[in-house]
Design a protein around this motif. Sequence first.
Motif, PDB file in Angstrom:
ATOM      1  N   CYS A 101       0.830  -1.214   0.000  1.00 11.32           N
ATOM      2  CA  CYS A 101       0.000   0.000   0.000  1.00 11.32           C
ATOM      3  C   CYS A 101       0.865   1.265   0.000  1.00 11.32           C
ATOM      4  CB  CYS A 101      -0.951   0.001   1.195  1.00 11.32           C
ATOM      5  SG  CYS A 101      -0.143   0.246   2.794  1.00 11.32           S
ATOM      6  N   GLY A 102       1.979   1.252   0.730  1.00 17.89           N
ATOM      7  CA  GLY A 102       2.853   2.422   0.807  1.00 17.89           C
ATOM      8  C   GLY A 102       2.418   3.460   1.817  1.00 17.89           C
TER       9      GLY A 102
ATOM     10  N   LYS B 291      -1.087   0.889   5.827  1.00 16.96           N
ATOM     11  CA  LYS B 291      -2.399   0.247   6.000  1.00 16.96           C
ATOM     12  C   LYS B 291      -2.326  -1.276   5.960  1.00 16.96           C
ATOM     13  CE  LYS B 291      -4.993   4.070   5.596  1.00 16.96           C
ATOM     14  NZ  LYS B 291      -5.520   4.636   6.831  1.00 16.96           N
ATOM     15  N   CYS B 292      -1.466  -1.859   5.120  1.00 16.86           N
ATOM     16  CA  CYS B 292      -1.580  -3.293   4.826  1.00 16.86           C
ATOM     17  C   CYS B 292      -0.667  -4.164   5.683  1.00 16.86           C
ATOM     18  CB  CYS B 292      -1.288  -3.541   3.348  1.00 16.86           C
ATOM     19  SG  CYS B 292       0.458  -3.356   2.911  1.00 16.86           S
ATOM     20  N   GLY B 293       0.349  -3.592   6.305  1.00 17.44           N
ATOM     21  CA  GLY B 293       1.252  -4.371   7.153  1.00 17.44           C
ATOM     22  C   GLY B 293       2.277  -5.184   6.392  1.00 17.44           C
ATOM     23  N   ARG B 294       2.411  -4.975   5.070  1.00 16.45           N
ATOM     24  CA  ARG B 294       3.314  -5.792   4.240  1.00 16.45           C
ATOM     25  C   ARG B 294       4.789  -5.521   4.536  1.00 16.45           C
ATOM     26  NH1 ARG B 294       5.654  -9.055   2.215  1.00 16.45           N
ATOM     27  NH2 ARG B 294       5.662  -9.936   0.119  1.00 16.45           N
TER      28      ARG B 294
END
Length: 274
Positions: free
Chosen positions: A240-241, A244-247
Amino acid sequence: MPDNIYLPSLGRIAYIKDEVVGERAIKTFHVEPLDGGWFDHDCGQCAMLSVFGRGEAMISIASSPLVKGYKQFSIMRVGRVSSAFHDLSVGDVVGIRGPYGNSFPIDDWRGKNLVFIGGGCGLAPIWPLITTAVAQRGDFKDITVFYGGRTSRDIMYRAELEKLRGSVDVHLSIDKMEEGWDGYCGFVPASVMNRDPSPQNAIAITCGPPIMIKFVIQNLNKLGFKDEQIYTTIENKMKCGIGKCGRCNVGKDYVCVKGPVYSWAELKYLPEEY
Ligand SMILES: Cc1cc2nc3c(=O)[nH]c(=O)nc-3n(C[C@H](O)[C@H](O)[C@H](O)COP(=O)(O)OP(=O)(O)OC[C@H]3O[C@@H](n4cnc5c(N)ncnc54)[C@H](O)[C@@H]3O)c2cc1C
Ligand code: FES
């Protein structure tokens, strides 16, 4: 900035250069805003670039914030999105959202010696800092650039590096000797030791393959650089950058928000998840 934070602005590719050809090909792109104007950025920040129908990838903004007409990106062909970028032509339209992440604290470094140490595609994230410091040359003391590629054909920004000579001390290296090469022969961390830059009133900034960064930092410590005098950027996979996504997390940090720029004094206490 559009209302939908995932919606990219549109950019037009104005210039493409083959930096490195072959298996680890790198191309440099200049992207101009299609609708007249877009975001400003600071040295070290990134943008999420998209090729419509192919996907998005986080890429460092390689131009200085002082350059207003376009943003520069240097992209290594490694997979789906980067290959899609390599297939584009001048005039094609791409998506761009950002700027994302933190930045190098360049204002705190005025009056200091700057030692840049890059390897491979790792010159791109520190290039805006180098070119900004050169444009504001009187604000800094000595500027030294160590940069290495596997072979002479893997050296990116070759002409631009040559132009820096005179106002900047440039030391290029390749891993194995080639006929006609007059720079250093050996790995980048050894090239740094060969010139033993002084830690006095200095900041060292390094970016490149993780193994290079590891040995560069060890060598800088041996030369007397304290952890808080050493900065790097990390490239955790991102989706996401925008936190938000936790990646992209390393320990408690979302690198897309807290990074990608860290001092070694900060990074050494985070888990080695980068
Ligand atoms: C903050 C940041 C700045 C970056 N700046 C640049 C840049 O200036 N230029 C550039 O060329 N690349 C940069 N990258 C890396 C770039 O985002 C990835 O290489 C990109 O995801 C590749 O997309 P792809 O679809 O082509 O590859 P994919 O198909 O997603 O992956 C191809 C291969 O590369 C590996 N890979 C993908 N992303 C990463 C990563 N982040 N770290 C290690 N391995 C990875 C995959 O595991 C796979 O093996 C940056 C990444 C981050 C997070
Ligand atoms: S990329 Fe989604 S939280 Fe960082």
